[in-house]
Design a protein around this motif. Structure first.
Motif, PDB file in Angstrom:
ATOM      1  N   GLU A 158       0.833  -1.207   0.000  1.00 15.26           N
ATOM      2  CA  GLU A 158       0.000   0.000   0.000  1.00 15.26           C
ATOM      3  C   GLU A 158       0.869   1.259   0.000  1.00 15.26           C
ATOM      4  O   GLU A 158       0.431   2.317  -0.443  1.00 15.26           O
ATOM      5  CB  GLU A 158      -0.905   0.021   1.229  1.00 15.26           C
ATOM      6  N   LYS A 168      -5.890   0.207   0.644  1.00 16.23           N
ATOM      7  CA  LYS A 168      -5.533   1.051  -0.490  1.00 16.23           C
ATOM      8  C   LYS A 168      -5.034   0.164  -1.630  1.00 16.23           C
ATOM      9  O   LYS A 168      -4.697  -1.005  -1.422  1.00 16.23           O
ATOM     10  CB  LYS A 168      -4.446   2.044  -0.084  1.00 16.23           C
ATOM     11  N   GLN A 169      -5.008   0.701  -2.829  1.00 16.38           N
ATOM     12  CA  GLN A 169      -4.525  -0.073  -3.976  1.00 16.38           C
ATOM     13  C   GLN A 169      -3.051  -0.411  -3.790  1.00 16.38           C
ATOM     14  O   GLN A 169      -2.243   0.435  -3.427  1.00 16.38           O
ATOM     15  CB  GLN A 169      -4.710   0.713  -5.271  1.00 16.38           C
ATOM     16  N   LEU A 232      -1.569  -8.076  -7.645  1.00 17.48           N
ATOM     17  CA  LEU A 232      -3.035  -8.078  -7.703  1.00 17.48           C
ATOM     18  C   LEU A 232      -3.604  -9.280  -6.950  1.00 17.48           C
ATOM     19  O   LEU A 232      -4.611  -9.162  -6.241  1.00 17.48           O
ATOM     20  CB  LEU A 232      -3.507  -8.105  -9.161  1.00 17.48           C
ATOM     21  N   GLU A 235      -3.367  -8.551  -3.204  1.00 16.74           N
ATOM     22  CA  GLU A 235      -4.403  -7.604  -2.791  1.00 16.74           C
ATOM     23  C   GLU A 235      -5.775  -8.261  -2.757  1.00 16.74           C
ATOM     24  O   GLU A 235      -6.553  -8.064  -1.806  1.00 16.74           O
ATOM     25  CB  GLU A 235      -4.424  -6.410  -3.743  1.00 16.74           C
TER      26      GLU A 235
END
Length: 245
Positions: A158, A168-169, A232, A235
């Motif tokens: 993040e 957060k992305q 990805l 996440e």
């Protein structure tokens, strides 16, 4: 009620947390200077055990879950979400057999009892965020130490703390840089829950009665995947645990 009890318990917590830092500062120095890395690591592990369980003074519970038999004979990149400074002692303690290192701001290497000396001596990467060349160089050096010693590194993709607990992305730069140096590293997501609640009102009062959780998720073999795909996946899996799909 959590905030109310926080007013009463926060001074007690800070006293014991600070006392632990002060006690272990000279212990770390002696261990490193007289006996080297192994003794220093034992002192750091003990330090972070006590820092982790200082949470009992806030009546916060600690839970670490790992259902996977992670290897100790290859480097690991642990990738976690980041909610507060209290994430870190527990990660060091619970992942101690993997020699987990961190990428830290160079400013933290001075002035903080126990923490600063550990950052200087422990083998992690201390980066200047204003100097991209220096930062990348330090991370590459860390990757080499991982490769040579089968150490592991904890990264927070993040890039900053999620102060409200909302993920957060994730950025893929850290994963990409480390995998270039240590392509055989196993990538392991770690989901952290509820530590943001401790500091929801800032440094004072801290809140009491939180259920703090660290959960190791399914390891990811990096072979055949890009850093973007791996990040990805990390996440996505952490979002599932946090219920933030």
């Amino acid at each position: 009620m959590s905030k109310f009890f926080g007013y009463l318990l926060t001074p007690i917590f800070y006293f014991f947390f600070g006392l632990t830092l002060c006690i272990f500062h000279p212990i770390q120095w002696i261990c490193y200077k007289l006996f080297g890395y192994k003794a220093h690591k034992i002192s750091v592990d003990a330090l972070n055990f006590f820092l982790t369980y200082c949470q009992i003074f806030l009546f916060n519970s600690i839970s670490f879950k790992n259902e996977f038999n992670l290897p100790t004979d290859r480097p690991i990149i642990f990738a976690a979400n980041h909610q507060s400074m209290y994430d870190i002692p527990s990660l060091i303690w619970f992942l101690r057999k993997h020699h987990a290192k961190f990428i830290s701001k160079i400013e933290l290497t001075k002035g903080i009892p126990s923490i600063s000396i550990n950052l200087r001596l422990g083998g992690g990467a201390n980066i200047n965020r204003k100097d991209n060349k220096q930062a990348i160089s330090e991370i590459i050096k860390l990757g080499r130490r991982m490769k040579e010693n089968n150490w592991s590194t904890v990264i927070f993709p993040e890039g900053t703390r999620a102060k409200d607990g909302k993920l957060k992305q994730f950025q893929f730069g850290g994963v990409a840089t480390l995998l270039k140096v240590v392509p055989n590293a196993l990538v392991v997501p770690v989901a952290i829950e509820n530590s943001w609640k401790i500091v929801r009102y800032g440094m004072f009062p801290l809140t009491a009665g939180n259920a703090l959780k660290w959960t190791v998720l399914k390891p990811i073999e990096p072979t055949g995947k890009t850093a973007e795909e791996i990040t990805l996946e990390i996440e996505t899996e952490i979002r599932k645990v946090l219920g933030q799909n």
